[in-house]
Enzyme design. Structure first.
Site, PDB file in Angstrom:
ATOM      1  N   SER A 165       0.844  -1.198   0.000  1.00  0.00           N
ATOM      2  CA  SER A 165       0.000   0.000   0.000  1.00  0.00           C
ATOM      3  C   SER A 165       0.879   1.247   0.000  1.00  0.00           C
ATOM      4  O   SER A 165       2.103   1.168   0.100  1.00  0.00           O
ATOM      5  CB  SER A 165      -0.928   0.012   1.225  1.00  0.00           C
ATOM      6  N   TYR A 180       8.529   7.007  17.342  1.00  0.00           N
ATOM      7  CA  TYR A 180       8.607   7.015  15.875  1.00  0.00           C
ATOM      8  C   TYR A 180       9.778   7.893  15.438  1.00  0.00           C
ATOM      9  O   TYR A 180      10.593   7.496  14.598  1.00  0.00           O
ATOM     10  CB  TYR A 180       7.290   7.532  15.301  1.00  0.00           C
ATOM     11  N   THR A 230      -1.445   8.521   2.688  1.00  0.00           N
ATOM     12  CA  THR A 230      -1.484   7.068   2.797  1.00  0.00           C
ATOM     13  C   THR A 230      -2.240   6.706   4.072  1.00  0.00           C
ATOM     14  O   THR A 230      -2.744   7.578   4.785  1.00  0.00           O
ATOM     15  CB  THR A 230      -0.065   6.487   2.875  1.00  0.00           C
TER      16      THR A 230
END
Length: 264
Positions: free
Chosen positions: A15, A153, A188
């Protein structure tokens, strides 16, 4: 660089950026190895490629990084060699550090950092043997600047920069290139899949992500950076890119800016 008949392995290919990159590279007649955890979605991407006969699927989970030598052997056997490894897979975060369980921090590091470098190390002997190769790693603008709700992250992406900058110097003599691609907001599912403090996915689209660069446009700019073998490239909106330079040259001003910035 011409990508015709180049053998390119893309992780996170089911994806988003990975999917768009695969389709665009197939249009340039590359031979592709597509990896992610989701074999069904990979089949859909394969069928969207220009020549599906030149596309091989290898399921891969970056958390299971103790067995990547066999995955590399499988990738090499698909077309006889690998020219470019695109480390694109990863997971994001949407939670304050104080609310994030340490197991979530560990999972983010396992996927984004340890899984990525484990696959890179498993591929490295093949590149050294052939005295050619190219590691392309998708990091993030947050790999250059830390922002709220993304503490681990950001840490995982900062770590990738440290590792690959060191690796680049170590493998230069073997004619192996390293490109770090730093996206800003890209439209996304990354924010939908981002982990919250208890490890569950956020399951909603951030406004900034929804307004981000379309993956198809992003992939074209990423491919240009790969062609030019750039060491590091920022593909983002003006505000994200500005943040990198303010952080570098005016760190105190950046600290004030980032406290006031909406990053969701």
């Amino acid at each position: 660089m011409c990508f015709s008949d180049k053998i390119i392995w893309i992780t996170g290919a089911s994806s988003g950026i990975g999917k768009a990159l695969a389709i665009e590279l197939s249009n340039q007649n590359a031979k592709l190895i597509l990896s992610s955890r989701n074999s069904k979605d990979l089949e859909l991407v394969k069928n969207s490629c220009k020549n599906s006969d030149n596309v091989t699927i290898i399921t891969l989970d970056l958390e299971d990084y103790n067995h990547f030598n066999t995955k590399v052997d499988e990738a090499i056997s698909a077309f006889g060699k690998v020219d470019i490894l695109v480390n694109n897979a990863g997971i994001s975060q949407r939670s304050f550090a104080k609310d994030t369980h340490i197991t979530v921090d560990k999972r983010i590091m396992d996927i984004n950092f340890l899984g990525t470098i484990a696959l890179t190390k498993a591929m490295l002997p093949h590149f050294i043997e052939h005295k050619s190769g190219h590691f392309v790693t998708t990091t993030s603008i947050v790999g250059k600047i830390g922002t709220p709700l993304r503490s681990s992250y950001a840490a995982s992406k900062h770590a990738l920069h440290g590792f690959f900058d060191s690796l680049r110097a170590e493998i230069y003599e073997y004619n192996i290139a390293v490109t770090l691609v730093c996206p800003g907001f890209v439209n996304t599912n990354i924010s939908k899949n981002a982990l919250t403090g208890d490890g569950t996915p956020q399951q909603k689209m951030d406004a900034a992500t929804n307004n981000g660069i379309q993956p198809e446009r992003f992939s074209k700019m990423m491919i240009k950076a790969i062609q030019q073998k750039k060491e590091e490239v920022y593909i983002s909106g003006a505000k994200e890119k500005l943040g990198v330079y303010v952080k570098r040259f005016f760190p105190k001003i950046f600290s004030v800016m980032i406290r006031k910035l909406s990053v969701t």
